[in-house]
Design a protein around this motif. Structure first.
Motif, PDB file in Angstrom:
ATOM      1  N   ALA A   1       3.049  42.256  43.238  1.00 14.44           N
ATOM      2  CA  ALA A   1       2.599  43.542  43.778  1.00 14.44           C
ATOM      3  C   ALA A   1       3.742  44.541  43.696  1.00 14.44           C
ATOM      4  CB  ALA A   1       2.147  43.381  45.229  1.00 14.44           C
TER       5      ALA A   1
ATOM      6  N   ASN B   1       5.375  38.960  47.820  1.00 16.81           N
ATOM      7  CA  ASN B   1       4.467  38.989  46.677  1.00 16.81           C
ATOM      8  C   ASN B   1       5.295  39.377  45.460  1.00 16.81           C
ATOM      9  OD1 ASN B   1       2.563  39.826  44.659  1.00 16.81           O
ATOM     10  ND2 ASN B   1       1.016  39.978  46.260  1.00 16.81           N
TER      11      ASN B   1
ATOM     12  N   MET C   1      -2.425  35.345  42.154  1.00 21.89           N
ATOM     13  CA  MET C   1      -1.362  36.187  42.702  1.00 21.89           C
ATOM     14  C   MET C   1      -0.282  35.291  43.291  1.00 21.89           C
ATOM     15  SD  MET C   1      -0.913  39.800  43.972  1.00 21.89           S
ATOM     16  CE  MET C   1      -2.412  40.226  43.218  1.00 21.89           C
ATOM     17  N   ARG C   2       0.966  35.557  42.933  1.00 24.23           N
ATOM     18  CA  ARG C   2       2.091  34.744  43.395  1.00 24.23           C
ATOM     19  C   ARG C   2       2.635  35.353  44.691  1.00 24.23           C
ATOM     20  NH1 ARG C   2       6.073  34.424  38.477  1.00 24.23           N
ATOM     21  NH2 ARG C   2       5.811  36.673  38.614  1.00 24.23           N
ATOM     22  N   GLU C   3       2.199  34.774  45.794  1.00 28.09           N
ATOM     23  CA  GLU C   3       2.572  35.315  47.099  1.00 28.09           C
ATOM     24  C   GLU C   3       2.711  34.186  48.107  1.00 28.09           C
ATOM     25  OE1 GLU C   3      -0.485  37.915  48.634  1.00 28.09           O
ATOM     26  OE2 GLU C   3      -2.058  36.564  47.969  1.00 28.09           O
TER      27      GLU C   3
ATOM     28  N   ALA D   1       5.709  30.849  46.449  1.00 28.63           N
ATOM     29  CA  ALA D   1       5.039  31.812  45.567  1.00 28.63           C
ATOM     30  C   ALA D   1       5.097  31.376  44.107  1.00 28.63           C
ATOM     31  CB  ALA D   1       5.670  33.198  45.735  1.00 28.63           C
TER      32      ALA D   1
ATOM     33  N   TYR E   1       6.484  38.008  54.457  1.00 24.63           N
ATOM     34  CA  TYR E   1       5.496  38.032  53.368  1.00 24.63           C
ATOM     35  C   TYR E   1       6.206  38.428  52.084  1.00 24.63           C
ATOM     36  CZ  TYR E   1       1.767  39.724  50.324  1.00 24.63           C
ATOM     37  OH  TYR E   1       0.932  39.937  49.251  1.00 24.63           O
TER      38      TYR E   1
END
Length: 195
Positions: A23, A20, A1-3, A81, A18
């Motif tokens: 998502a 993402n 997951m790219r976060e 990310a 934050y």
């Protein structure tokens, strides 16, 4: 997951952000500046990113530090990310209308920070937001993310529309640039082999 989670505390701002990239949009924005909240919320919606921002800033002075520092944090989060950026499309561009306003943005996730911003915003303020802060946000984002970013206003008379159109257009450009290119087969999109 790219976060990524970025926390940045200075004498002027205290920010937790934050991001993402994969998502669904689930934005929660509290910057202390209503107009910036509006811009970041629509940025998240049109990019398809999940973005959460909480900022306590010296807004009794003005919104300059808040806007610039959130731009820095968003850029840092984007860079983190993306990691080594293997497999991404790298380039993205869009031309977006909003009523009489028309804006073009083009982005290269190049690792080379550069902003060319050509906006002709007719008023100094939208509500209590200084309109010159739009360019400050874009400059901070480009610097901290390592983006080459070009912004051109092609039409527009309403300051709110021009700025909103710019944020939406940037969102669409970044959505394309960070998307996974199946033909890249996981390679870094550069003849150098690195960005």
């Amino acid at each position: 997951m790219r976060e990524a989670v970025i926390e940045r505390k200075t004498a002027e701002t205290d920010i937790k952000l934050y991001l993402n990239l994969d998502a669904p949009d689930g934005s929660e924005i509290d910057s202390g500046c209503g107009f910036l909240d509006h811009m970041l919320t629509l940025f998240a919606k049109h990019s398809g990113f999940c973005l959460k921002v909480n900022c306590k800033g010296d807004t009794l002075v003005d919104y300059h530090h808040t806007v610039e520092d959130i731009g820095i944090c968003l850029g840092l989060a984007l860079k983190e990310a993306l990691g080594d950026i293997a497999g991404i499309t790298r380039y993205g561009w869009a031309v977006i209308p909003m009523d009489e306003a028309l804006v073009l943005t083009s982005v290269d996730i190049s690792g080379r920070a550069y902003l060319s911003c050509n906006l002709d915003i007719p008023t100094q303020k939208v509500g209590d937001f200084d309109t010159e802060l739009c360019e400050e946000f874009m400059a901070a984002l480009a610097r901290s993310a390592g983006l080459t970013l070009h912004i051109r206003q092609l039409d527009g008379r309403n300051s709110h529309h021009i700025i909103e159109c710019t944020f939406k257009c940037l969102a669409k450009s970044l959505k394309t640039a960070v998307s996974i290119d199946p033909k890249a087969m996981g390679a870094v999109p550069s003849t150098k082999g690195v960005i």
